[in-house]
Design a protein around this motif. Structure first.
Motif, PDB file in Angstrom:
ATOM      1  N   VAL A  24     -31.339  10.272  -0.348  1.00 16.41           N
ATOM      2  CA  VAL A  24     -32.711   9.854  -0.063  1.00 16.41           C
ATOM      3  C   VAL A  24     -33.466  10.943   0.704  1.00 16.41           C
ATOM      4  O   VAL A  24     -34.628  11.246   0.392  1.00 16.41           O
ATOM      5  CB  VAL A  24     -32.708   8.530   0.731  1.00 16.41           C
ATOM      6  CG1 VAL A  24     -34.100   8.223   1.275  1.00 16.41           C
ATOM      7  CG2 VAL A  24     -32.236   7.384  -0.163  1.00 16.41           C
ATOM      8  N   LEU A  25     -32.816  11.532   1.694  1.00 17.47           N
ATOM      9  CA  LEU A  25     -33.484  12.591   2.463  1.00 17.47           C
ATOM     10  C   LEU A  25     -33.838  13.777   1.566  1.00 17.47           C
ATOM     11  O   LEU A  25     -34.896  14.391   1.716  1.00 17.47           O
ATOM     12  CB  LEU A  25     -32.585  13.055   3.607  1.00 17.47           C
ATOM     13  CG  LEU A  25     -32.355  12.030   4.730  1.00 17.47           C
ATOM     14  CD1 LEU A  25     -31.392  12.597   5.768  1.00 17.47           C
ATOM     15  CD2 LEU A  25     -33.661  11.613   5.386  1.00 17.47           C
ATOM     16  N   ARG A  26     -32.981  14.055   0.626  1.00 17.89           N
ATOM     17  CA  ARG A  26     -33.255  15.143  -0.313  1.00 17.89           C
ATOM     18  C   ARG A  26     -34.439  14.792  -1.216  1.00 17.89           C
ATOM     19  O   ARG A  26     -35.349  15.596  -1.420  1.00 17.89           O
ATOM     20  CB  ARG A  26     -32.005  15.428  -1.144  1.00 17.89           C
ATOM     21  CG  ARG A  26     -32.125  16.618  -2.095  1.00 17.89           C
ATOM     22  CD  ARG A  26     -30.772  16.975  -2.673  1.00 17.89           C
ATOM     23  NE  ARG A  26     -30.129  15.858  -3.360  1.00 17.89           N
ATOM     24  CZ  ARG A  26     -29.076  15.195  -2.897  1.00 17.89           C
ATOM     25  NH1 ARG A  26     -28.542  15.507  -1.729  1.00 17.89           N
ATOM     26  NH2 ARG A  26     -28.548  14.207  -3.596  1.00 17.89           N
ATOM     27  N   GLU A  27     -34.435  13.580  -1.754  1.00 17.62           N
ATOM     28  CA  GLU A  27     -35.493  13.166  -2.680  1.00 17.62           C
ATOM     29  C   GLU A  27     -36.847  13.057  -1.988  1.00 17.62           C
ATOM     30  O   GLU A  27     -37.885  13.310  -2.603  1.00 17.62           O
ATOM     31  CB  GLU A  27     -35.113  11.828  -3.325  1.00 17.62           C
ATOM     32  CG  GLU A  27     -33.929  11.936  -4.292  1.00 17.62           C
ATOM     33  CD  GLU A  27     -33.473  10.589  -4.811  1.00 17.62           C
ATOM     34  OE1 GLU A  27     -33.954   9.544  -4.274  1.00 17.62           O
ATOM     35  OE2 GLU A  27     -32.628  10.560  -5.728  1.00 17.62           O
ATOM     36  N   LEU A  28     -36.842  12.666  -0.702  1.00 13.62           N
ATOM     37  CA  LEU A  28     -38.096  12.515   0.042  1.00 13.62           C
ATOM     38  C   LEU A  28     -38.478  13.783   0.809  1.00 13.62           C
ATOM     39  O   LEU A  28     -39.449  13.772   1.566  1.00 13.62           O
ATOM     40  CB  LEU A  28     -37.993  11.337   1.017  1.00 13.62           C
ATOM     41  CG  LEU A  28     -37.768   9.956   0.394  1.00 13.62           C
ATOM     42  CD1 LEU A  28     -37.738   8.882   1.472  1.00 13.62           C
ATOM     43  CD2 LEU A  28     -38.835   9.628  -0.641  1.00 13.62           C
TER      44      LEU A  28
ATOM     45  N   ARG B 199     -40.799   3.980   4.001  1.00 17.92           N
ATOM     46  CA  ARG B 199     -40.408   4.384   2.654  1.00 17.92           C
ATOM     47  C   ARG B 199     -38.953   4.851   2.633  1.00 17.92           C
ATOM     48  O   ARG B 199     -38.198   4.544   1.708  1.00 17.92           O
ATOM     49  CB  ARG B 199     -41.321   5.502   2.165  1.00 17.92           C
ATOM     50  CG  ARG B 199     -41.058   5.950   0.723  1.00 17.92           C
ATOM     51  CD  ARG B 199     -41.951   7.114   0.353  1.00 17.92           C
ATOM     52  NE  ARG B 199     -41.661   7.629  -0.972  1.00 17.92           N
ATOM     53  CZ  ARG B 199     -42.003   8.819  -1.403  1.00 17.92           C
ATOM     54  NH1 ARG B 199     -42.693   9.635  -0.595  1.00 17.92           N
ATOM     55  NH2 ARG B 199     -41.690   9.212  -2.620  1.00 17.92           N
ATOM     56  N   LEU B 200     -38.547   5.577   3.668  1.00 16.08           N
ATOM     57  CA  LEU B 200     -37.160   6.012   3.769  1.00 16.08           C
ATOM     58  C   LEU B 200     -36.226   4.815   3.808  1.00 16.08           C
ATOM     59  O   LEU B 200     -35.217   4.771   3.090  1.00 16.08           O
ATOM     60  CB  LEU B 200     -36.979   6.869   5.024  1.00 16.08           C
ATOM     61  CG  LEU B 200     -35.537   7.163   5.457  1.00 16.08           C
ATOM     62  CD1 LEU B 200     -34.800   7.961   4.393  1.00 16.08           C
ATOM     63  CD2 LEU B 200     -35.504   7.891   6.797  1.00 16.08           C
ATOM     64  N   ALA B 201     -36.538   3.830   4.654  1.00 13.91           N
ATOM     65  CA  ALA B 201     -35.677   2.657   4.779  1.00 13.91           C
ATOM     66  C   ALA B 201     -35.572   1.907   3.458  1.00 13.91           C
ATOM     67  O   ALA B 201     -34.482   1.479   3.047  1.00 13.91           O
ATOM     68  CB  ALA B 201     -36.212   1.733   5.877  1.00 13.91           C
TER      69      ALA B 201
END
Length: 208
Positions: A50-54, A13-15
């Motif tokens: 992305v790291l913040r949102e996830l 999902r991160l990718a």
């Protein structure tokens, strides 16, 4: 990388989310919302978002920098090196990527791809599909756009190249975005050449 940093998450999902910001981040530059910003920096900004949102913000600065280097370590398609080698026997084979020069040079070394010239959107301070990239690339090769063929797996890239006066060859990469992804597929009737891979393209262009 996640395990080493003590972070656990859905890395697929991160990718996907990180890749999903590829075009929007460049569009911010193209619209003038950001000053010229090279691709490495855009990727790094997108990663933080992305790291913040996830909710995966446990990565420290060093881990984030290391994770960003993943874009320089992508495995090549199995036909790429041999197909490019064949094409280079008849043509100048050059990159024309939105990736910045350092990133592209590292990727080419990692994948051992026989490109003869490295051209980047960074050279022209525009991102594809801006026409300045295609026209500038042809000029850098000492050629007119009509003497150059853009080869890509992305139909919008090819349409933009054709609008700038280039020829277009579509290479199908069905698994580019993973199983069930939305990769562009054959046919591409607007392209001058349609090919299954680089070996097929070399065959069609009469390369030994």
């Amino acid at each position: 990388m996640g395990a080493l940093s003590g972070v656990h998450g859905d890395w697929e999902r991160l990718a996907d989310a990180w890749r999903g910001l590829y075009i929007p981040s460049m569009d911010r530059v193209r619209r003038g919302e950001l000053p010229w910003t090279n691709f490495d920096r855009l990727h790094r900004i997108s990663l933080d978002q992305v790291l913040r949102e996830l909710e995966l913000e446990g990565f420290d600065l060093d881990a984030r920098e290391e994770l960003s280097l993943a874009w320089e370590r992508l495995p090549p398609w199995p036909d790429a090196a041999r197909g490019l080698e064949r094409l280079a026997r008849r043509f100048i084979v050059a990159t024309l990527s939105n990736g910045n020069r350092n990133q592209q040079a590292a990727l080419i070394r990692f994948a051992d791809l026989p490109f003869q010239r490295l051209l980047s959107a960074e050279d022209f301070r525009h991102y594809k599909p801006d026409p300045e990239v295609y026209v500038g690339a042809a000029s850098s090769l000492g050629l007119e756009p009509h003497q150059v063929m853009m080869v890509a797996a992305h139909k919008p890239d090819l349409r933009a190249a054709q609008s700038a006066g280039m020829g277009a060859a579509f290479i199908e990469r069905p698994l580019e975005k993973g199983p069930g992804g939305s990769a562009d597929l054959l046919p591409d009737p607007e392209a001058d050449i349609q090919a299954r891979d680089f070996m097929d393209l070399a065959d069609q262009l009469g390369c030994p």
